[in-house]
Design a protein around this motif. Structure first.
Motif, PDB file in Angstrom:
ATOM      1  N   PHE A  57       3.986 106.770 -27.102  1.00  0.00           N
ATOM      2  CA  PHE A  57       3.945 105.411 -27.637  1.00  0.00           C
ATOM      3  C   PHE A  57       2.777 104.669 -27.008  1.00  0.00           C
ATOM      4  N   GLU A  58       2.438 103.522 -27.589  1.00  0.00           N
ATOM      5  CA  GLU A  58       1.367 102.690 -27.062  1.00  0.00           C
ATOM      6  C   GLU A  58       1.678 101.226 -27.337  1.00  0.00           C
ATOM      7  N   LEU A  59       1.007 100.349 -26.590  1.00  0.00           N
ATOM      8  CA  LEU A  59       1.107  98.912 -26.819  1.00  0.00           C
ATOM      9  C   LEU A  59      -0.172  98.447 -27.505  1.00  0.00           C
ATOM     10  N   TRP A  69       4.883  97.148 -29.602  1.00  0.00           N
ATOM     11  CA  TRP A  69       5.087  98.583 -29.343  1.00  0.00           C
ATOM     12  C   TRP A  69       5.031  99.364 -30.640  1.00  0.00           C
ATOM     13  N   ARG A  70       4.452 100.577 -30.566  1.00  0.00           N
ATOM     14  CA  ARG A  70       4.570 101.514 -31.688  1.00  0.00           C
ATOM     15  C   ARG A  70       4.502 102.929 -31.148  1.00  0.00           C
ATOM     16  N   ASN A  71       5.141 103.865 -31.870  1.00  0.00           N
ATOM     17  CA  ASN A  71       5.036 105.267 -31.464  1.00  0.00           C
ATOM     18  C   ASN A  71       3.758 105.869 -32.030  1.00  0.00           C
ATOM     19  N   SER A  73       3.320 109.334 -32.342  1.00  0.00           N
ATOM     20  CA  SER A  73       3.599 110.618 -32.984  1.00  0.00           C
ATOM     21  C   SER A  73       5.038 110.600 -33.450  1.00  0.00           C
ATOM     22  N   LYS A  74       5.425 111.618 -34.162  1.00  0.00           N
ATOM     23  CA  LYS A  74       6.796 111.650 -34.669  1.00  0.00           C
ATOM     24  C   LYS A  74       7.812 111.794 -33.550  1.00  0.00           C
ATOM     25  N   MET A  75       7.379 112.223 -32.328  1.00  0.00           N
ATOM     26  CA  MET A  75       8.287 112.358 -31.196  1.00  0.00           C
ATOM     27  C   MET A  75       8.370 111.080 -30.374  1.00  0.00           C
ATOM     28  N   GLY A  76       7.602 110.055 -30.716  1.00  0.00           N
ATOM     29  CA  GLY A  76       7.501 108.877 -29.873  1.00  0.00           C
ATOM     30  C   GLY A  76       8.750 108.019 -29.869  1.00  0.00           C
ATOM     31  N   TYR A  77       9.066 107.474 -28.715  1.00  0.00           N
ATOM     32  CA  TYR A  77      10.203 106.578 -28.559  1.00  0.00           C
ATOM     33  C   TYR A  77      10.103 105.904 -27.198  1.00  0.00           C
ATOM     34  N   ILE A  78      10.933 104.891 -26.972  1.00  0.00           N
ATOM     35  CA  ILE A  78      11.073 104.273 -25.667  1.00  0.00           C
ATOM     36  C   ILE A  78      12.560 104.059 -25.422  1.00  0.00           C
TER      37      ILE A  78
END
Length: 752
Positions: A57-59, A69-71, A73-78
């Motif tokens: 993820f990144e800001l 916030w957004r992911n 890749s398809k695996m992204g999460y927080i």
């Protein structure tokens, strides 16, 4: 008409709130969690743990009042710890979402906004309560472009096997794709009501009748599902901002968000494990080494729970994981299998006690050894792979003892080490019971199986076949190595005999077709390769050479019988002749044809066929095709072979004098700083104070770090050179990369 006016007023209130940061009302006592992403990804306010876990993820700029916030890749999460942060009896989760370029509200795809899985801590042994306690929730945008609030009824600790029940749903296909939208979901056990809120419009539902009462939440996941498997991902593909959790249901939460209660508390700082050099503060190199080692050891001491740990500790959350899962383990779980698990962490602490003389390390190691005494099966002398400490009792995770993954051999070695250091007979007695279990569990052909079936009284492969042999995860190599050590420690011939039968089986299980050479991961009783888990085919697998070689090297050291080295020489010859470019080797090879393969959901795909590679990627949900690699470290395996040929019992040096130790320390200190602190792999993470690596749950560290062990060895020699401890310690006749119990002690006459 009255309801329409109220709805319009609600929409106006929420729209107004969207123009200012939630910090204008997040200071209210009912707000248990608030995250605005303005100063990073730590929660500005948290009743529990404010530090995140997660990855991919990144800001980015463009939020309501700054960053969002957004992911990536398809695996992204927080994710965040659920205990304390997520209320139980009543609560509201609020956030703002912008759908992004592809307009997730109308794209006909599934996207998970938030998931609140419940923990099983506190009811582990009462499985009948799992379907009735804990309101596990998920907020998901569906393929038909509705936003659904879902309850997961029942299921295990991962909610696997649960029954998803839609509690409330609303059509979101018409929401403006370029604007921020306020989403919230809420629950209240007092009225058994739930709410789903979109831009002020609330839809109501009811808590399922099957769920009788609340239970603590394990964590809160945002931007994806709680599932770690690639095929189960539902990434948000949008922007999130102003996440808040309140301890009141929606009607009251709505009023709080319209009021004025500014948040003024300081934002959390980076957590660190910091320690001071107390033994050698005036020597710059030794002081730096000591500080780094003590930081790792401090992490072990502070994160130990109920005598153990899970496999790794994440930063900055300091929560614990067992494997590549997305969610942390419950706080009452300890994990006793896989490489560098609880027994090895305790052994590292025990060696640190020997090296540095700090009693807290001995006490922490003793905590683990005593846990093993309590959890050891009184009849079998075995352990299972994990326990939950619930209501003052260790509750086993399963009935059958695991044999592979050092589940039995790790504690056996730790208990012997504790006996050597403390002299307490109870530790040796428990180790002996463990060795007797290994002898009992050995298959007639000399192998050991994946686990021991208590009801049937037989070793069973992962596939379910009785008396099937395991190479995978040191299934046979670790027991035979441990029994050879027990023979050396006790003089009991039966242990050596059983170990040799295990080594002979590794020779018998070797596969050499001319085209292919190596070992399968697992076999049946007739030594035919068989599948195991859904991704483990009947094949020659690359890493099996590493697993098997460890046992064969131990057998050669004990016997000097060259038969035990012949398969390793042959497999190295095969590696040399079959490397794929500069990349390495495929993980699995079809035995009959020698072609590279992968298996998923029991279907086998040939990786030299582009069509099948695409089918494999579609089945697994992967973004990239499998590639060859050097997972086994062929050069390292060759070096080990050369060393064992030259020094069958290891390199045993003459006993050093105090002056020689001083010279060694003077030479090695700067090298250790350069190699292990300023360089090395992984490099020291100065921000954390530990050696960290990245994973699906973010940055983390495992229990055993070879850098810490080597530094402790250096500092022990420095203490002897200074005269703090005797210089005639037999450990000084070796320089090893691991902890004390695997060092062969020397007899009085100097013989190993």
């Amino acid at each position: 008409m009255r309801h329409a006016i109220v709805a319009l007023l609600l929409t106006a209130v929420v729209a107004a709130c969207a123009q200012v940061p939630g910090a204008r009302w997040a200071g209210d006592d009912a707000v248990t969690f608030y995250l605005d992403f303005e100063d990073g990804s730590y929660a500005w306010k948290a009743a529990g743990n404010p530090y995140q876990f997660g990855s991919e993820f990144e800001l980015v700029d463009g939020a309501l009042a700054g960053q969002a916030w957004r992911n990536t890749s398809k695996m992204g999460y927080i994710g965040f710890d659920g205990l304390g942060n997520v209320p139980l009896e009543a609560g509201t989760v609020s956030m703002y979402l912008r759908p992004g370029e592809r307009n997730i509200f109308a794209d006909g795809r599934a996207h998970c906004v938030c998931a609140l899985p419940r923990t099983i801590e506190g009811m582990v042994a009462q499985r009948q309560l799992w379907p009735t306690q804990g309101l596990a929730l998920a907020l998901r945008k569906t393929e038909v472009n509705t936003l659904d609030l879902i309850a997961h009824v029942g299921g295990d600790e991962w909610t696997w096997g649960s029954e998803p029940t839609v509690l409330a749903s609303t059509d979101v296909s018409g929401l403006h794709p370029d604007e921020w939208h306020h989403l919230a979901f809420s629950w209240d056990f007092a009225t058994r009501t739930v709410w789903l809120v979109v831009d002020g419009a609330a839809a109501e539902g009811a808590i399922p009748e099957a769920i009788e009462r609340p239970h603590e939440y394990l964590c809160a996941i945002f931007g994806n599902t709680q599932e770690y498997r690639a095929e189960d991902q539902q990434p948000l593909d949008g922007l999130l901002d102003e996440i808040a959790i309140l301890s009141v249901p929606w009607p009251q939460a709505e009023q709080i968000m319209a009021a004025d209660a500014p948040l003024t508390v300081a934002r959390p700082e980076n957590p660190q494990w910091t320690a001071e050099a107390t033994l050698f503060p005036d020597d710059s190199d030794l002081a730096r080494c000591e500080q780094v080692a003590r930081q790792h050891l401090k992490m072990l001491v502070e994160t130990q729970r109920h005598g153990g740990w899970c496999l790794n500790i994440k930063w900055p959350s300091r929560l614990q994981w067992t494997a590549r899962f997305r969610m942390p383990e419950p706080r009452n779980m300890i994990w006793l299998s896989k490489d560098s698990h609880t027994a090895f962490g305790a052994a590292e602490l025990l060696f640190a006690y020997e090296a540095l003389g700090d009693e807290q390390y001995l006490q922490a190691a003793r905590n683990t050894a005593d846990m093993y005494l309590v959890t050891q099966d009184p009849e079998l002398g075995s352990w299972i792979h994990g326990y939950y400490y619930d209501h003052g009792v260790y509750v086993p995770d399963t009935a059958n003892p695991l044999i592979q993954d050092h589940c039995q051999t790790g504690p056996l070695m730790l208990l012997c080490y504790m006996h050597r250091v403390t002299g307490e007979q109870r530790y040796l007695d428990a180790a002996t019971r463990s060795a007797e279990f290994l002898v009992r569990a050995q298959n007639p052909n000399g192998s050991w199986s994946h686990h021991w079936d208590v009801a049937r009284g037989v070793g069973v492969a992962a596939s379910g076949a009785e008396r099937g042999g395991e190479v995978n995860d040191y299934g046979t190599a670790a027991p035979l190595t441990a029994l050879l050590s027990m023979y050396q420690y006790t003089g009991e011939e039966r242990y050596r005999d059983a170990a040799r039968r295990g080594a002979d089986w590794l020779i018998a299980a070797f596969i050499d077709t001319g085209t292919l050479a190596g070992w399968a991961g697992q076999y049946d009783e007739a030594n035919q390769p068989v599948p195991a888990r859904h991704f483990e085919p009947p094949s020659v697998t690359q890493y099996a050479a590493r697993w098997a070689a460890s046992g064969l090297f131990a057998a050669y050291s004990a016997t000097l019988d060259d038969r035990y080295l012949a398969p390793v020489r042959r497999v190295l010859e095969w590696f040399d002749a079959n490397q794929v470019g500069d990349e390495g080797w495929w993980w699995d090879y079809d035995i009959e044809s020698g072609r590279p393969i992968s298996m998923y959901s029991r279907d086998i795909y040939f990786l030299d066929d582009p069509t099948q590679v695409q089918a494999y990627m579609a089945a697994t949900g992967g973004d990239a095709p499998p590639r060859p690699s050097d997972s086994v470290n062929v050069a390292g395996l060759r070096y080990q072979l050369e060393q064992i040929e030259q020094h069958p019992q290891g390199r045993v040096m003459d006993a050093p004098t105090q002056e020689e130790l001083a010279q060694y320390v003077a030479d090695a200190g700067p090298r250790y700083v350069a190699s292990y602190i300023d360089g090395g792999s992984p490099p020291l993470n100065q921000r954390v104070g530990l050696y960290t690596w990245d994973s699906q749950a973010g940055l983390g560290t495992n229990l055993v770090r070879h850098q810490c062990v080597r530094i402790c060895d250096l500092l022990m020699r420095a203490r002897a050179a200074r005269g703090d401890i005797p210089a005639d310690n037999p450990l000084f006749r070796r320089i090893d990369a691991f902890v004390g119990w695997n060092k062969i002690l020397l007899d009085d006459d100097g013989a190993p």
